[in-house]
Design a protein around this motif. Structure first.
Motif, PDB file in Angstrom:
ATOM      1  N   ALA A  49       0.330  -1.503  -0.081  1.00  0.00           N
ATOM      2  CA  ALA A  49      -0.022  -0.090   0.362  1.00  0.00           C
ATOM      3  C   ALA A  49       0.867   1.200  -0.083  1.00  0.00           C
ATOM      4  CB  ALA A  49      -1.060  -0.026   1.139  1.00  0.00           C
ATOM      5  N   THR A  50       2.020   1.094  -0.924  1.00  0.00           N
ATOM      6  CA  THR A  50       2.810   2.341  -1.419  1.00  0.00           C
ATOM      7  C   THR A  50       3.297   2.499  -2.769  1.00  0.00           C
ATOM      8  OG1 THR A  50       5.130   1.571  -0.742  1.00  0.00           O
ATOM      9  CG2 THR A  50       4.273   2.074   1.324  1.00  0.00           C
ATOM     10  N   PHE A  51       3.826   3.972  -2.764  1.00  0.00           N
ATOM     11  CA  PHE A  51       3.948   4.865  -4.500  1.00  0.00           C
ATOM     12  C   PHE A  51       5.053   4.400  -4.218  1.00  0.00           C
ATOM     13  CE2 PHE A  51       2.242   7.923  -7.246  1.00  0.00           C
ATOM     14  CZ  PHE A  51       3.460   6.481  -8.623  1.00  0.00           C
ATOM     15  N   THR A  52       6.072   4.149  -5.221  1.00  0.00           N
ATOM     16  CA  THR A  52       7.543   4.215  -4.876  1.00  0.00           C
ATOM     17  C   THR A  52       7.896   4.460  -6.317  1.00  0.00           C
ATOM     18  OG1 THR A  52       7.438   2.534  -3.440  1.00  0.00           O
ATOM     19  CG2 THR A  52       9.540   3.157  -5.155  1.00  0.00           C
ATOM     20  N   ALA A  53       8.843   5.878  -6.460  1.00  0.00           N
ATOM     21  CA  ALA A  53       8.943   6.022  -8.028  1.00  0.00           C
ATOM     22  C   ALA A  53      10.029   5.820  -8.143  1.00  0.00           C
ATOM     23  CB  ALA A  53       8.665   7.140  -8.140  1.00  0.00           C
ATOM     24  N   VAL A  54      10.478   4.449  -9.501  1.00  0.00           N
ATOM     25  CA  VAL A  54      12.344   4.404  -9.982  1.00  0.00           C
ATOM     26  C   VAL A  54      13.026   5.874 -10.469  1.00  0.00           C
ATOM     27  CG1 VAL A  54      14.384   2.971 -10.264  1.00  0.00           C
ATOM     28  CG2 VAL A  54      11.608   2.041  -9.039  1.00  0.00           C
ATOM     29  N   MET A  55      13.859   6.405 -10.441  1.00  0.00           N
ATOM     30  CA  MET A  55      14.702   7.353 -10.915  1.00  0.00           C
ATOM     31  C   MET A  55      16.184   6.931 -11.820  1.00  0.00           C
ATOM     32  SD  MET A  55      12.901  11.058  -9.986  1.00  0.00           S
ATOM     33  CE  MET A  55      13.330  11.596 -12.056  1.00  0.00           C
ATOM     34  N   GLY A  56      16.450   7.370 -12.597  1.00  0.00           N
ATOM     35  CA  GLY A  56      18.273   7.641 -12.448  1.00  0.00           C
ATOM     36  C   GLY A  56      17.805   7.948 -14.986  1.00  0.00           C
ATOM     37  N   PRO A  57      19.478   8.381 -14.443  1.00  0.00           N
ATOM     38  CA  PRO A  57      19.696   7.716 -16.586  1.00  0.00           C
ATOM     39  C   PRO A  57      19.147   7.137 -17.187  1.00  0.00           C
ATOM     40  CG  PRO A  57      21.796   8.152 -14.999  1.00  0.00           C
ATOM     41  CD  PRO A  57      20.555   8.062 -13.415  1.00  0.00           C
TER      42      PRO A  57
END
Length: 257
Positions: A49-57
């Motif tokens: 029940a969480t919202f996780t974003a994944v970022m990177g070049p």
């Protein structure tokens, strides 16, 4: 605006255990005679029940992480658990069945079949599994994503934002362990993208869904509870409740510390 709905009484309770776990996951690809590492010893835990974003070049490994986490690709080493199932040990047929029944996908392209109605597109994962859709749950999901009363329309009769809402409804229809979203706002204008992000947030806060989203957009990432950064296949820190400015500055210096 997402409608205020009440879930049918038979909705599945989400477990208290982590929704997703990666333990020392590594993955490489071959380019001719060269081996290119994509993920290097990645360990992370995503609560339910969480919202996780994944970022990177570009080339950081974020798409590979998503594919391994969702069971679309197999790691060379390490463990991937979705709920209580170690999917990295499943054989091909069992993994296909597990993905179909327990994993939701949302992509930049909506992948809706133009000859089918919205309702048929949304329930397609169930139909392919030989399972009859629950009319109450289908109605609830369509209402929850703002498509109540539009179930009989064809995709080409919807706006781009509405088509992405249909894709999100399709991802939710099996009550999955997690929904994986790959650049879900990449093809949308800023106002429609904001609506889609609000909808993903709504699925977390109101439906108890777990969402993992890959994005290059700091604005989109800030809709998440937590942002995970990747650089050269390694985890490079995280941020919670971050501002767009904080994320933009962090991305600029990825891999430098």
């Amino acid at each position: 605006m997402v409608s205020d709905t009440t879930a049918p009484s038979d909705t599945t309770a989400y477990p208290a255990a982590p929704a997703l776990q990666l333990h020392r996951v590594s993955k490489s690809y071959r380019s001719g005679t060269t081996v290119v590492p994509a993920l290097r010893d990645v360990t992370l835990t995503v609560p339910p029940a969480t919202f996780t974003a994944v970022m990177g070049p570009s080339g950081s490994g974020k798409s590979t992480l998503l594919q391994c986490a969702a069971g679309l690709d197999a790691p060379d080493s390490g463990q991937v658990l979705l709920g209580n199932t170690e999917i990295s040990r499943l054989r091909s047929k069992a993994l296909t069945r597990f993905r179909r029944d327990h994993v939701g996908f949302v992509f930049q392209s909506y992948n809706l079949l133009p000859q089918l109605s919205v309702a048929r597109n949304v329930t397609l994962p169930l139909l392919l599994a030989g399972r009859a859709p629950d009319p109450a749950w289908l109605g609830y999901v369509l209402e929850a994503v703002g498509l109540g009363g539009l179930g009989e329309r064809k995709p080409q009769e919807l706006s781009g934002g509405q088509q992405q809402r249909a894709a999100i409804a399709r991802a939710l229809i099996t009550r999955p362990e997690a929904v994986f979203a790959d650049e879900p706002t990449g093809a949308l204008d800023s106002a429609t993208a904001r609506q889609v992000l609000d909808l993903l947030r709504h699925t977390v806060s109101e439906l108890g869904q777990t969402v993992v989203m890959v994005t290059h957009d700091p604005v989109a990432a800030c809709a998440a509870d937590n942002i995970i950064f990747l650089a050269d296949g390694h985890l490079d820190g995280s941020m919670a409740n971050a501002s767009v400015r904080d994320v933009t500055e962090r991305v600029a210096y990825l891999g430098e510390r």
